[in-house]
Design a protein around this motif. Structure first.
Motif, short mmCIF file in Angstrom:
data_model
loop_
_atom_site.label_atom_id
_atom_site.label_comp_id
_atom_site.label_asym_id
_atom_site.label_seq_id
_atom_site.Cartn_x
_atom_site.Cartn_y
_atom_site.Cartn_z
N GLN A 1 -2.17 10.56 3.60
CA GLN A 1 -0.77 10.79 3.25
C GLN A 1 -0.50 12.27 3.02
N MET B 1 0.84 -1.21 0.00
CA MET B 1 0.00 0.00 0.00
C MET B 1 0.87 1.25 0.00
N ARG C 1 9.04 6.94 8.65
CA ARG C 1 8.51 6.31 9.86
C ARG C 1 8.00 4.90 9.62
N TRP C 2 7.54 4.61 8.39
CA TRP C 2 7.06 3.26 8.10
C TRP C 2 7.83 2.63 6.93
N PHE D 1 -3.35 -1.69 -4.87
CA PHE D 1 -3.52 -1.16 -3.52
C PHE D 1 -4.10 -2.23 -2.60
N GLN E 1 1.09 12.95 14.27
CA GLN E 1 0.36 11.69 14.18
C GLN E 1 -1.08 11.97 13.77
N ARG F 1 -3.28 4.91 18.32
CA ARG F 1 -1.81 4.85 18.27
C ARG F 1 -1.42 4.23 16.93
N PRO F 2 -0.13 4.36 16.53
CA PRO F 2 0.28 3.78 15.25
C PRO F 2 0.18 2.25 15.25
N GLY G 1 3.22 5.70 -3.24
CA GLY G 1 4.45 6.47 -3.39
C GLY G 1 4.82 7.18 -2.10
N ASP G 2 4.47 6.56 -0.98
CA ASP G 2 4.69 7.18 0.33
C ASP G 2 6.11 6.86 0.80
N THR G 3 6.95 7.87 0.92
CA THR G 3 8.35 7.66 1.32
C THR G 3 8.61 8.09 2.76
N ASP G 4 7.56 8.22 3.54
CA ASP G 4 7.72 8.61 4.95
C ASP G 4 8.63 7.60 5.66
N PRO H 1 -0.79 4.53 8.62
CA PRO H 1 -2.16 4.46 9.18
C PRO H 1 -3.19 3.88 8.22
N TYR H 2 -3.01 4.14 6.92
CA TYR H 2 -4.02 3.68 5.97
C TYR H 2 -4.02 2.17 5.75
N SER I 1 -6.76 7.17 1.69
CA SER I 1 -5.34 6.95 1.99
C SER I 1 -4.51 8.09 1.43
#
Lengths: 153, 140
Positions: free
Chosen positions: B67, A35, A45-46, B29, B78, A87-88, A40-43, A55-56, B63
């Motif tokens: 993001q 996911m 933290r995950w 996805f 958070q 919480r995460p 394209g999520d480069t955060d 979170p998603y 989502s």
């Protein structure tokens, strides 16, 4: 002029707030990674190796353990959705999911005519019983044969 | 870069971001092999539903909205919640613009909460309207 009768029965109302059987969901690394990469999520933290999930990832739980609402009218469309995060999420953790019918309402008029809004909720708890997150879905049920006869929203 | 509660102003706007939802993206996805709505991958199924093409999943749009706010809020923030109303279906292959604005900031139970209104816009019309609450760190 035709008088609208309520479509809700005592049986429907009695379903509200009654939890369904708990189910188990696992926060799987492959789901989180897939996911995250699709978005394209480069955060960082995950990112791989952090042990955390975005979170998603809750979208993949799919309401397992959810107590399905009653089908009162033949047509249905998802009109509202909510995610809450206490919480995460952690990769690999098993969560207990508990679903219930949160609310059932009727609506007269609007694009769907006489419709019924069924909201179901699913809460997720960790192994210590702590709340981790929740998802709520509202499906607007309607009669396709009568939709659009109640005016615009 | 971290964003701090004190630095956020109500009515502050986020830079719009464009996304291009496709049938492949929707299926990937959820994972190929996992059951999903046939209309996510099949434009004909979507047309039978009166949508005009393959349907973009609501969860994918939520989502992206999550993001979008998370990226704006920074690595110490958070996401607390996202609540959306699906106003119009979106069709795969048509660009979606994400837009956001801060509508409230408050302290709630010792937490610094900023609430944003986020919308997806397709062909000039809003398709999903949402509110996202995010907890931000305080300076010092």
């Amino acid at each position: 002029m035709e008088e609208e009768q309520s479509l809700l029965t005592d049986e429907h109302r009695a379903m509200i707030g009654v939890p369904g059987e708990p189910a188990t969901v696992v926060v799987r690394e492959e789901d989180a990674r897939r996911m995250r990469d699709v978005l394209g999520d480069t955060d960082p933290r995950w990112a791989d190796g952090t042990g955390m999930a975005p979170p998603y990832v809750i979208a993949h739980f799919g309401g397992r353990g959810n107590r399905g609402g009653p089908t009162i009218l033949p047509g249905g469309i998802l009109t509202q959705q909510e995610w809450k995060f206490t919480r995460p999420f952690r990769i690999g953790e098993e969560l207990k999911s508990v679903g219930q019918v949160f609310d059932i309402r009727e609506r007269l008029g609007g694009r769907y005519g006489h419709s019924v809004l069924v909201t179901t909720s699913t809460d997720y708890y960790d192994g210590d019983g702590n709340h981790v997150g929740a998802s709520l879905l509202t499906v607007t049920q309607f009669d396709p044969a009568r939709a659009g006869k109640g005016g615009s929203e | 870069m971290s964003r701090y509660f004190e630095d956020v102003q109500v009515d502050e706007e986020l830079e719009p971001v464009e996304k291009l939802p496709t049938e492949d993206l929707a299926i990937d996805f959820f994972g190929r092999g996992n059951p999903t709505n046939p209309a996510f991958a099949d434009a004909e199924a979507g047309r039978r539903m009166g949508i005009g093409g393959a349907l973009v999943p609501g969860a994918l749009k939520m989502s992206w909205m999550t993001q979008y706010v998370s990226d704006w809020a920074g690595p110490e923030a958070q996401i607390a919640s996202i609540r959306v109303a699906f106003r119009r279906p979106d069709v795969a292959g048509r660009p979606l613009i994400l837009m956001g604005r801060v509508v409230d900031k408050r302290q709630d139970g010792g937490k610094n909460i900023v609430e944003l209104e986020v919308v997806t816009v397709a062909e000039g019309q809003p398709s999903v309207r949402g509110n996202v609450a995010v907890e931000l760190p305080a300076r010092g």
